[in-house]
Design a protein around this motif. Structure first.
Motif, short mmCIF file in Angstrom:
data_model
loop_
_atom_site.label_atom_id
_atom_site.label_comp_id
_atom_site.label_asym_id
_atom_site.label_seq_id
_atom_site.Cartn_x
_atom_site.Cartn_y
_atom_site.Cartn_z
N ARG A 96 12.93 -17.96 -3.39
CA ARG A 96 14.08 -18.43 -4.15
C ARG A 96 13.64 -19.34 -5.30
O ARG A 96 14.20 -19.30 -6.40
CB ARG A 96 15.05 -19.17 -3.23
CG ARG A 96 16.43 -19.39 -3.85
CD ARG A 96 17.34 -20.17 -2.90
NE ARG A 96 17.32 -19.64 -1.56
CZ ARG A 96 18.09 -18.63 -1.16
NH1 ARG A 96 18.94 -18.07 -2.02
NH2 ARG A 96 18.03 -18.18 0.09
N ASP A 97 12.62 -20.15 -5.06
CA ASP A 97 12.13 -21.05 -6.12
C ASP A 97 11.55 -20.25 -7.28
O ASP A 97 11.70 -20.63 -8.44
CB ASP A 97 11.07 -22.00 -5.55
CG ASP A 97 10.54 -22.96 -6.60
OD1 ASP A 97 11.31 -23.85 -7.03
OD2 ASP A 97 9.36 -22.82 -7.01
N VAL A 98 10.89 -19.11 -6.98
CA VAL A 98 10.35 -18.26 -8.03
C VAL A 98 11.49 -17.63 -8.82
O VAL A 98 11.42 -17.51 -10.05
CB VAL A 98 9.45 -17.17 -7.43
CG1 VAL A 98 8.93 -16.24 -8.53
CG2 VAL A 98 8.28 -17.81 -6.69
N ILE A 101 14.36 -18.88 -9.45
CA ILE A 101 14.98 -19.89 -10.30
C ILE A 101 14.05 -20.38 -11.40
O ILE A 101 14.45 -20.55 -12.55
CB ILE A 101 15.46 -21.09 -9.45
CG1 ILE A 101 16.51 -20.62 -8.44
CG2 ILE A 101 16.02 -22.20 -10.32
CD1 ILE A 101 16.91 -21.68 -7.44
N ASN A 102 12.77 -20.59 -11.06
CA ASN A 102 11.84 -21.23 -12.00
C ASN A 102 10.77 -20.28 -12.54
O ASN A 102 10.11 -20.61 -13.54
CB ASN A 102 11.15 -22.42 -11.31
CG ASN A 102 12.15 -23.46 -10.86
OD1 ASN A 102 12.96 -23.93 -11.64
ND2 ASN A 102 12.09 -23.83 -9.58
N GLY A 103 10.57 -19.13 -11.91
CA GLY A 103 9.52 -18.23 -12.35
C GLY A 103 8.14 -18.77 -12.03
O GLY A 103 7.99 -19.87 -11.49
N ASN A 104 7.12 -18.01 -12.38
CA ASN A 104 5.74 -18.48 -12.26
C ASN A 104 4.88 -17.73 -13.27
O ASN A 104 5.41 -17.11 -14.19
CB ASN A 104 5.22 -18.29 -10.82
CG ASN A 104 5.27 -16.85 -10.35
OD1 ASN A 104 5.20 -15.91 -11.15
ND2 ASN A 104 5.37 -16.65 -9.04
N VAL A 157 11.60 -16.03 -15.05
CA VAL A 157 12.81 -16.54 -14.42
C VAL A 157 13.77 -15.37 -14.21
O VAL A 157 14.07 -14.61 -15.14
CB VAL A 157 13.47 -17.63 -15.30
CG1 VAL A 157 14.81 -18.03 -14.72
CG2 VAL A 157 12.54 -18.84 -15.40
N ASP A 198 16.91 -15.79 -12.55
CA ASP A 198 18.30 -16.24 -12.53
C ASP A 198 18.41 -17.56 -13.28
O ASP A 198 17.99 -18.60 -12.76
CB ASP A 198 18.79 -16.41 -11.09
CG ASP A 198 20.28 -16.68 -11.01
OD1 ASP A 198 20.96 -16.61 -12.06
OD2 ASP A 198 20.77 -16.95 -9.90
N GLU A 206 23.29 -13.31 -13.74
CA GLU A 206 23.28 -14.51 -12.92
C GLU A 206 23.73 -14.21 -11.51
O GLU A 206 24.51 -13.28 -11.29
CB GLU A 206 24.21 -15.58 -13.52
CG GLU A 206 23.82 -16.02 -14.93
CD GLU A 206 24.80 -17.03 -15.50
OE1 GLU A 206 24.64 -18.24 -15.24
OE2 GLU A 206 25.74 -16.59 -16.19
N ARG A 236 19.95 -15.96 -7.35
CA ARG A 236 19.42 -17.09 -6.58
C ARG A 236 20.16 -17.31 -5.27
O ARG A 236 19.68 -18.00 -4.37
CB ARG A 236 19.49 -18.37 -7.41
CG ARG A 236 20.90 -18.88 -7.67
CD ARG A 236 20.87 -20.16 -8.48
NE ARG A 236 20.31 -19.94 -9.81
CZ ARG A 236 19.97 -20.93 -10.63
NH1 ARG A 236 20.14 -22.18 -10.26
NH2 ARG A 236 19.47 -20.65 -11.83
#
Length: 278
Positions: free
Chosen positions: A83-85, A87-90, A95, A97, A126, A129
């Motif tokens: 979920r963190d990926v 929202i924030n990508g890597n 990203v 969402d 959207e 997430r």
């Protein structure tokens, strides 16, 4: 628990598999009603592959019950951690969402007496997430993994501009659109095998992907230009779920399944039964 990497690889492949829809053709008549759509794709490895199910049973019988159930828990936690990926990508995944594409197209479309093209701008998605991991099952004796993920809602917004020839006249139109997807469910079932001559080397025997869309609502506003072309586009948009998604999503699912099948098998060539138990 390197089996978790297989699941993450699948997620990364899905995240990077951007649709390349071109030359979309709409039917002459457009259905106004909307119903749930379900697509099912299943790929199986050739029966000639060597497996050692008896060895697998013997191997996992040596593990206690807590060790075997722990694998499923680790996979579920890894999915929750993704979920963190989202929202924030890597470094590898953008990203997701919100997911934004500035421009898509041109898309070609045809209908009775109409030929034209359209471009989509400011495409924004959207809601990803909020995905929920419904369940994860792992059968250590049969080397099968099953999981189901539900996205309660997804909203897609953007604008379009279109140009078409109707009755020997050129028409231009444009406006905004919104697509609301209610309850998107993705289920994946995986069955692994092991090569007797490879020291228990793992390979993918079956990959079964199931996508279910419960309901979709499409709306358009702020349209300008040709009222005739806008009316035509509005009718086509209302039929997108019935016509385009039914034909295109099945194709995308098939392509995605094939790509994941090969990618996962390539990834598994360096892993054996011992790697699953950590």
């Amino acid at each position: 628990m390197k089996v978790v990497s297989v699941v993450l690889l699948s997620i990364l492949a899905l995240a990077n598999a951007g649709p390349t829809l071109q030359n979309i053709h709409f039917a002459d008549s457009f259905q106004q009603s909307l119903s749930p759509q379900e697509y099912h794709v299943k790929l199986a490895a050739p029966d000639t592959e060597l497996s050692v199910e008896d060895h697998v049973v013997e191997y996992f019988n040596s593990l206690d019950r807590q060790e075997r159930s722990f694998i499923g828990d680790v996979i579920k936690n890894a999915l929750e951690g993704f979920r963190d990926v989202v929202i924030n990508g890597n470094d590898d995944v953008p990203v997701l969402d919100p997911f934004v594409i500035d421009h898509m197209g041109p898309f070609l479309f045809t209908a009775t007496g109409v030929r034209g093209e359209a471009n989509i701008r400011n495409f924004r998605v959207e809601g990803l997430r909020w995905f929920l991991v419904d369940h994860v099952t792992f059968n250590a004796l049969r080397l099968t993994l099953g999981l189901q993920v539900t996205v309660p809602w997804i909203t897609t917004t953007g604008s379009y501009d279109a140009r078409a020839s109707i009755a020997f006249l050129t028409h231009n139109a444009g406006g905004n659109f919104r697509v609301f997807v209610n309850r998107l469910v993705v289920g994946v079932d995986v069955r692994l095998g092991a090569n007797i001559f490879g020291g228990g080397q793992l390979f993918l025997r079956e990959l079964d992907i199931k996508i279910d869309i419960h309901d979709t609502h499409i709306s358009m506003d702020g349209m300008f230009g040709s009222s005739l072309l806008n009316s035509l586009i509005s009718s086509m948009v209302q039929s997108i779920t019935q016509d385009v998604i039914q034909s295109q999503l099945e194709t995308v699912s098939q392509t995605l399944s094939e790509e994941l099948f090969d990618a996962i098998n390539d990834f598994l060539k360096d892993f054996t039964l011992a790697d699953i138990s950590g």
